[in-house]
Design an enzyme around this catalytic site. Structure first.
Site, PDB file in Angstrom:
ATOM      1  N   ASP A 199      22.609 -14.018  68.919  1.00 30.39           N
ATOM      2  CA  ASP A 199      24.019 -13.987  69.266  1.00 30.39           C
ATOM      3  C   ASP A 199      24.809 -15.002  68.432  1.00 30.39           C
ATOM      4  O   ASP A 199      24.433 -16.166  68.340  1.00 30.39           O
ATOM      5  CB  ASP A 199      24.160 -14.313  70.760  1.00 30.39           C
ATOM      6  CG  ASP A 199      25.578 -14.186  71.269  1.00 30.39           C
ATOM      7  OD1 ASP A 199      26.081 -13.060  71.312  1.00 30.39           O
ATOM      8  OD2 ASP A 199      26.172 -15.223  71.630  1.00 30.39           O
TER       9      ASP A 199
ATOM     10  N   GLU B   8      23.758 -11.000  64.975  1.00 25.02           N
ATOM     11  CA  GLU B   8      25.082 -10.496  65.322  1.00 25.02           C
ATOM     12  C   GLU B   8      26.097 -11.266  64.467  1.00 25.02           C
ATOM     13  O   GLU B   8      26.951 -11.995  64.964  1.00 25.02           O
ATOM     14  CB  GLU B   8      25.376 -10.709  66.812  1.00 25.02           C
ATOM     15  CG  GLU B   8      26.668 -10.040  67.279  1.00 25.02           C
ATOM     16  CD  GLU B   8      27.345 -10.767  68.421  1.00 25.02           C
ATOM     17  OE1 GLU B   8      28.231 -10.168  69.046  1.00 25.02           O
ATOM     18  OE2 GLU B   8      27.020 -11.937  68.693  1.00 25.02           O
TER      19      GLU B   8
END
Length: 543
Positions: A208, A270
């Site tokens: 993330d 990401e």
């Protein structure tokens, strides 16, 4: 040819990865929250769908201020979802079915309830404990102003003051303090976290916000915050909280750890980095194996932007030997079955669609969404699916304020409704308030009425359903090794078409019916004697 075939390459180069949002997938214990046992019980359904791997959004111990992206303990399962034994059983069942398991890693920030942050608060200014995070004195005569002008991605300042007068930075919610990745102790902590989960059998990580982990020395002001807010403007200088070069050595150390384990363990970043030639730096051979292709996601379903995104993808990623990845949905964006039925700007769901907004034409949106999915799944490279898109689920656009959960909604006083609409629990069996999500009719978010007819059991009875289309597409994709295949445009006119090996993929952007292409018809998103507007076909052609 824009892209040459890569036969026999690693699974992560060509696989179809299915994102599971645990709290909304399936609820085995009936408390209204999805759980790990619910996932395990339904892995057979995903095997039948034909996916290669699952990616689990966070299930760690967390106060759930941001749906688990505020992690309080990276080595435990939140009781909402089960326990480590449940996780081990999930991995074992997935592997038995030939499904790999990737899990979310959230390294940019922790929860303010994490023991690291609690120790930092207790230890006070200048302590070793505070060096795990970014603490600074404020500006102004008495330090009453934030240390710089950074803004939170969820709205408002990116700084919160502690009782002793120092401030800490949080690019997201105030309950998510950013870690200091210049600290070697933080780096070592996460190396051990990686090993903990790799030892439990995970096949990789979705990381993330990796582009946010590094911060410029001294934490200077954002040079154009009035224009970009919390974000950046492509082509302008990098803001001090995004895209710092220091992150690359971290990823290289992680890649070595994954390589030390048997099997093909993989990392997906990401990394919201543009242009793609810049994003390609994150997927050089010794860093991430793949990264999400936000250029493709943000192209919407506009022909010229789509062509540009595909061209840029192959040029950038092939240049560093990385696969292109393709994605149309995730837990942060408006579902494409609604997004394509209206004009909602960028794909991001932070602004969402609420009851007061113009409502999408879901019939039009689903027609375009099915065609877009078929177009995407014909492309070589890896593809990501988000749970429920195989059912053609629309966004829940009429959630009332009392049911809202997304911190964006609260930090903006409801001006941005947030991402709840794409996170609604899945319908498995038609009937009741939750359509088989559980047996108690409790749910952390309500389903819209139309989910009943879109339930999986209903669609399993129809060869014309969205579910049937996805199953056929994934079966053919695997049989013909399209993920390992080649790519060359045939036409970039309003009959947009490309060739992957012997498969011709054509989408009709013309607005009028067109003749079906010659060859053996493999699959189509519509029906009829002609190629309808907003329809995609796959044709086997030997020419």
């Amino acid at each position: 040819m824009l892209h040459s075939p890569r036969p026999g390459s690693g699974w992560w180069r060509s696989g179809v990865i299915y994102q599971i949002y645990p709290r909304s997938f399936s609820d085995a214990n009936g408390d209204g929250m999805g759980d790990l046992k619910g996932i395990t019980q339904n892995l057979v359904k995903l095997s039948e769908l034909g996916i290669d791997a699952v990616w689990l959004s966070p299930f760690y111990k967390s106060p759930q201020k941001d749906a688990g992206y505020d992690v309080a303990d990276y080595r435990s399962v939140d009781p909402l979802f089960g326990n480590l034994t449940d996780f081990d059983e999930l991995v074992a069942k997935a592997h038995e079915l030939g499904i790999r398991v990737m899990i979310d890693l959230v390294p940019n920030h922790t929860s303010d309830q994490h023991e690291w942050f609690q120790k930092a608060l207790a230890a006070g200014p200048g302590s070793k404990e505070r060096s795990y995070y970014h603490f600074k004195s404020g500006r102004g005569e008495n330090g009453e102003l934030p240390p710089n002008n950074w803004q939170s991605m969820f709205g408002g300042p990116a700084w919160t003051r502690t009782p002793d007068g120092e401030w800490y930075v949080h690019l997201f919610d105030s309950s998510q303090p950013d870690l200091n990745w210049e600290n070697p102790l933080v780096q070592r902590e996460f190396e051990e976290i990686l090993r903990f989960w790799l030892d439990r059998g995970v096949d990789g990580f979705r990381v993330d916000q990796p582009h946010a982990m590094g911060k410029a020395e001294g934490l200077p002001d954002h040079p154009y915050v009035d224009e970009a807010g919390a974000g950046f403007i492509e082509g302008r200088e990098n803001p001090p909280m995004w895209f710092q070069d220091s992150v690359h050595e971290i990823f290289r150390s992680w890649r070595k750890i994954l390589a030390s384990y048997p099997g093909e363990r993989a990392m997906c970043g990401e990394a919201y980095v543009l242009p793609l030639s810049f994003m390609a730096l994150w997927v050089r051979p010794d860093e991430f194996h793949q990264t999400f292709n936000f250029r493709f996601l943000d192209a919407g379903w506009e022909k010229d932007r789509l062509v540009q995104a595909i061209n840029e993808s192959f040029e950038a990623f092939d240049a560093v030997g990385a696969p292109s990845t393709w994605v149309l949905n995730n837990h942060d964006v408006i579902r494409h079955a609604s997004r394509f039925g209206g004009d909602y700007g960028r794909a991001t769901a932070s602004d969402g669609i609420g009851p007061e907004n113009p409502q999408p034409d879901n019939k039009l949106g689903l027609r375009k969404a099915k065609a877009a999915s078929l177009f995407m799944l014909g492309l070589p490279g890896a593809s990501y699916l988000y749970q429920g898109e195989e059912l053609g689920l629309p966004e829940h656009t009429t959630i009332s304020p009392e049911h809202r959960q997304d911190p964006t909604f609260f930090r903006t006083a409801g001006k941005r409704v947030g991402r709840d609409g794409c996170r609604v629990p899945l319908p498995w069996v038609r009937g009741g308030l939750t359509n088989g999500f559980n047996q108690t009719d409790k749910a952390w978010l309500p389903q819209p009425a139309e989910y009943a007819e879109l339930s999986r059991d209903v669609q399993e009875q129809s060869s014309e359903s969205t579910l049937a289309l996805y199953k056929s597409a994934l079966r053919i994709r695997k049989e013909l090794a399209l993920g390992e295949g080649s790519f060359d445009w045939v036409s970039t006119t309003d009959l947009l078409s490309y060739r992957n090996g012997n498969v011709l993929v054509v989408h009709n952007f013309t607005g009028n019916e067109a003749p079906l292409p010659e060859g053996e018809l493999l699959l189509r998103s519509g029906s009829g004697a002609f190629l309808a507007p907003d329809e995609t076909v796959w044709v086997l052609s030997r020419t």
